[in-house]
Write a protein that holds these residues in place. Structure first.
Motif, short mmCIF file in Angstrom:
data_model
loop_
_atom_site.label_atom_id
_atom_site.label_comp_id
_atom_site.label_asym_id
_atom_site.label_seq_id
_atom_site.Cartn_x
_atom_site.Cartn_y
_atom_site.Cartn_z
N GLY A 296 66.92 1.47 19.26
CA GLY A 296 67.56 1.10 18.00
C GLY A 296 68.85 1.88 17.81
O GLY A 296 69.21 2.66 18.69
N ILE A 297 69.53 1.72 16.77
CA ILE A 297 69.50 0.49 15.97
C ILE A 297 70.52 -0.44 16.60
O ILE A 297 71.66 -0.03 16.81
N LEU A 298 70.10 -1.62 16.93
CA LEU A 298 70.98 -2.51 17.69
C LEU A 298 71.34 -3.72 16.84
O LEU A 298 70.55 -4.17 16.01
N MET A 299 72.54 -4.22 17.10
CA MET A 299 72.92 -5.51 16.52
C MET A 299 72.09 -6.56 17.26
O MET A 299 71.93 -6.47 18.47
N PRO A 300 71.58 -7.58 16.56
CA PRO A 300 70.67 -8.51 17.24
C PRO A 300 71.34 -9.29 18.39
O PRO A 300 70.66 -9.77 19.28
N ASN A 301 72.67 -9.39 18.37
CA ASN A 301 73.34 -10.11 19.46
C ASN A 301 73.86 -9.16 20.53
O ASN A 301 74.59 -9.54 21.43
N PHE A 321 75.54 -9.79 12.14
CA PHE A 321 76.82 -9.61 11.47
C PHE A 321 76.71 -8.95 10.09
O PHE A 321 77.47 -9.23 9.19
N MET A 322 75.72 -8.10 9.94
CA MET A 322 75.54 -7.38 8.67
C MET A 322 75.45 -5.89 8.99
O MET A 322 74.98 -5.51 10.06
N PRO A 323 75.89 -5.04 8.07
CA PRO A 323 75.74 -3.60 8.28
C PRO A 323 74.27 -3.21 8.29
O PRO A 323 73.41 -3.94 7.79
N VAL A 324 73.99 -2.02 8.85
CA VAL A 324 72.63 -1.52 8.93
C VAL A 324 72.15 -1.16 7.52
O VAL A 324 72.89 -0.57 6.75
N GLN A 348 79.99 3.65 21.99
CA GLN A 348 81.11 3.79 21.06
C GLN A 348 80.63 3.48 19.64
O GLN A 348 79.83 2.57 19.44
N LYS A 349 81.12 4.26 18.64
CA LYS A 349 80.67 4.02 17.28
C LYS A 349 81.75 3.29 16.48
O LYS A 349 82.94 3.54 16.64
N GLY A 350 81.30 2.38 15.63
CA GLY A 350 82.22 1.65 14.77
C GLY A 350 81.59 1.49 13.40
O GLY A 350 80.52 2.06 13.12
N GLU A 351 82.21 0.67 12.62
CA GLU A 351 81.77 0.52 11.24
C GLU A 351 80.30 0.11 11.13
O GLU A 351 79.58 0.58 10.27
N TYR A 352 79.88 -0.81 12.05
CA TYR A 352 78.53 -1.38 11.91
C TYR A 352 77.45 -0.50 12.52
O TYR A 352 76.28 -0.74 12.28
N ASN A 353 77.79 0.48 13.35
CA ASN A 353 76.71 1.28 13.92
C ASN A 353 76.86 2.78 13.62
O ASN A 353 76.33 3.61 14.34
N GLU A 354 77.58 3.07 12.53
CA GLU A 354 77.68 4.46 12.06
C GLU A 354 76.30 5.08 11.91
O GLU A 354 76.11 6.27 12.15
#
Lengths: 381, 348
Positions: A296-301, A321-324, A348-354
């Motif tokens: 985890g935590i993974l984006m489903p795609n 396509f939603m934040p955690v 790499q970290k970005g907005e969605y996987n902070e």
């Protein structure tokens, strides 16, 4: 009117066909059809009867019930050489005579066209040379078939079928014995044949991923009936494939056509923070060492998900396509609490996987063994 | 590419031409050599005179040529051809290079019948007539052949047929051994002589009959060369080309049987010719194409048997050897040598 009918008429079809050895039907009620230039592939477990169906269509086994049609004609009403001009057969009989050159071997395909003594005319030679060229085997035409490689042999088998100038080619597992390069090459030849010459192909394949990519329609053979029949997207969705082969649906990724080994069982001992493909080598390593883990935590795609969902005991995913959400973070924290080791894959970290950075800190604060490389993971295990 | 192809084609054609030409030349040489050699040595000029009808009909040389040597030469040529052709057929069926024409049990059937007849007849006559030998061994061959054909239609593959042929051989040999217990010494000697083979009983009558059987069989085989080639690529494949496999099997077993039965009847079960000669032809022609192998095996077999018969007559003259003594002594080493040198990925 007649033209209209020909357009829609399948090149080869069966109606209520029963096949088997001796008089006992193995598979009943087979209805399949291949239109002009179509590729129809039979898939199914070993011993399910794919070969039996193909051998029956190739007239090597007698039809137990039902009818086989070539265009609109019952195959029974056609003579042997009439059928041979329409249909070429490449079965698993692998006989390589001594002292027969590839050229001579391929020229056997001219059988239906030559006279009493089988002597080749210029027209026949041209067909043989074209066929050799088509499968890229011109340069081995003078070699003895007992001396060429399996890949070359498979190609001249195809060439022999091609120079028979058929409208239908029946092949039984043409890719077995071939390495991936030759598998690809062979399927490309078949595909070219259907597109350039409008030849219909009816074959069986072991490699379901290749079957999905090359076929217009797929027939699943299992039990005494056809288990499923449809386009690749119909067959490769849902659980058709895992049911056909009797495997855990999690092991087979229908979307990517990817087979994974089974997930390790037992208590979760490791949590993998991955993403963007970085987790995959760690998942595989843990599977090989038979350590149950969560991811985890993974984006489903995320590509990691396709492997993690087969190999991990638990996968924490966000919504597409939603934040955690906090709820998901809480779930992940609980899994980290259960684990002895936490793997940080360095995605790499970005907005969605902070949230993952936060989890990394959490793991350290909880005093978990933190691993950042494969070699590190191997040491800990 | 196309030019290279043509070069290869013409090279092959050249090779084929040379091989056939040499066979024909050797056939002539073997014929002449056989005609002039023997206990009475006849000069070439006289042979030419005698053959062209200008010779003295009452002379010894004239009778030796016309009554003894010529029929014997022709018989050895025709039967030698028949034997190696049937060897080629049997090797094609079984895809087995060491199968010989007598594996179907034909010679054992012949021997069993012959043993029976010899023992039965020796009570009636002091000496067994040649025609009785021929008739008995032919009848025995045909009987085993019929049994084999009966099975040919039923078995799934040809290798089961090989086993059946061997079993028929064993049964016939057992019966023969049983019969021999009741035979007297001279019968046993006759039987042993027969089983080693000889062309010494050649006559115009036997030449006529064997030509009448062998030559039509030769052309029948040739007429099925295309089907045989398809068969050699696999039964399943041949079927998909429209070959009627069951009919072809029966036909070819029948032809093999008829060819080897004539040999067994007129000269006994000559060993090794049927195994060795097709191999020699393959090696020389560098192909297995039946359309070439059929005439080549026939010609080469004829030459081989003529030369072996010459050796059998001359080596320890005036004592004549049996033909199998010579063919085995020459043929067996050839087979060993071929086994060691042949290229093969299928059978080892």
């Amino acid at each position: 009117m007649a033209d209209n009918r020909n357009d829609t008429l399948p090149m080869i079809s069966t109606d209520g066909l029963s096949v088997g050895y001796g008089s006992v039907p193995l598979i009943r009620d087979i209805a399949l059809s291949a239109g002009k230039g179509e590729i129809i592939t039979l898939i199914g477990p070993n011993g399910s009867g794919k070969t039996t169906i193909l051998r029956t269509i190739a007239r090597q086994l007698s039809v137990l019930a039902g009818t086989i049609y070539i265009e609109d004609k019952d195959i029974k009403t056609l003579s042997g050489s009439e059928i041979a001009k329409k249909m070429a057969v490449v079965l698993t009989e692998r006989i390589r005579p001594d002292l027969m050159t590839a050229y001579e071997f391929v020229s056997a395909g001219r059988y239906p066209y030559t006279g009493r003594f089988g002597l080749l005319t210029d027209r026949d030679r041209e067909a043989v040379e074209n066929a050799l060229q088509m499968v890229n085997a011109s340069e081995i035409s003078d070699k003895y078939v007992s001396e060429i490689s399996d890949g070359q042999y498979q190609r001249i088998l195809i060439a022999r079928a091609v120079c028979q100038e058929p409208e239908i080619i029946v092949l039984d597992e043409p890719t077995s014995f071939l390495d991936i390069k030759h598998k690809k090459e062979l399927l490309e030849i078949l595909s070219a044949m259907t597109k350039d010459r409008g030849v219909s192909v009816l074959m069986s394949l072991h490699e379901i991923d290749l079957a999905e990519r090359i076929s217009d329609r797929i027939i699943c053979v299992k039990g005494d009936r056809i288990a499923a029949y449809g386009t690749p997207d119909e067959i490769f969705s849902g659980n058709t494939i895992s049911e056909l082969y009797g495997i855990d649906p999690r092991s087979y990724d229908t979307l990517l056509g990817k087979l994974e080994l089974s997930a390790p069982e037992g208590e979760i001992r490791c949590f993998v923070i991955g993403g963007n493909g970085t987790g995959i080598p760690f998942y595989r390593e843990l599977q090989k060492k038979n350590v149950a883990f969560a991811a985890g935590i993974l984006m489903p795609n995320d590509i990691d998900v396709s492997v993690a969902s087969s190999l991990a005991s638990r996968v924490v995913c966000s919504e597409p396509f939603m934040p955690v959400t906090n709820e998901q973070i809480e779930k992940a924290r609980k899994l980290i609490d259960l684990s002895e080791t936490v793997v940080i894959c360095g995605c790499q970290k970005g907005e969605y996987n902070e949230a993952n950075s936060e989890l990394e800190e959490y793991a350290v604060s909880k005093g978990k063994t933190v691993v950042r490389s494969l070699s590190g993971l191997r040491e800990v295990l | 590419m196309s030019a290279g192809r043509n070069n290869t084609n013409s090279r092959n054609a050249m090779r084929t031409g040379m091989v056939f030409l040499s066979f024909v030349l050797l056939l002539i040489v073997a014929g002449i050599w056989n005609l002039r050699s023997g206990s009475v040595r006849i000069p070439l000029g006289e042979i030419a005179d005698i053959l062209s009808g200008r010779g003295e009909p009452d002379s010894t040389a004239y009778s030796v040529i016309w009554k003894i040597r010529l029929p014997r030469i022709l018989l050895s040529a025709v039967l030698g051809g028949a034997l190696s052709l049937s060897g080629f057929l049997i090797q094609t069926f079984f895809r087995n290079p060491i199968a010989g024409p007598f594996v179907l049990g034909i010679s054992s059937g012949a021997k069993m019948f012959l043993a029976f007849t010899t023992i039965a007849v020796s009570g009636l006559f002091s000496d067994m007539p040649v025609s009785a030998t021929v008739a008995a061994s032919f009848a025995g061959s045909v009987l085993s052949l019929l049994i084999v054909i009966l099975f040919t239609g039923r078995v799934r593959n040809m290798s089961s047929l090989l086993v059946i042929g061997m079993m028929i051989s064993y049964i016939c040999s057992a019966v023969t051994d049983l019969l021999i217990n009741f035979a007297n010494d001279s019968d046993i000697i006759n039987l042993t002589h027969w089983s080693m083979g000889s062309f010494s009983a050649a006559s115009w009558q036997s030449v006529r009959i064997s030509v009448l059987i062998v030559i039509p069989a030769f052309f029948a085989v040739l007429a099925f060369s295309k089907q045989m080639e398809a068969y050699s690529l696999g039964e399943g494949y041949a079927m998909s080309l429209g070959v009627d496999i069951k009919a072809l099997r029966v036909l070819l077993v029948l032809l093999t049987g008829v060819l080897s039965a004539s040999v067994a009847a007129f000269a006994g079960p000559i060993s090794f010719v049927g195994i060795a000669v097709p191999h020699i032809c393959r090696m020389l022609l560098k192909t297995e194409k039946p359309i070439l192998m059929i005439p080549a095996s026939f010609l080469c077999g004829a030459v081989f048997c003529m030369m072996c018969d010459l050796a059998a007559r001359m080596l320890f003259s005036p004592t004549e050897l049996s033909i199998s003594t010579v063919t085995s002594a020459i043929g067996a080493p050839i087979v060993i040598w071929l086994m060691l040198t042949r290229r093969n990925r299928n059978g080892g």
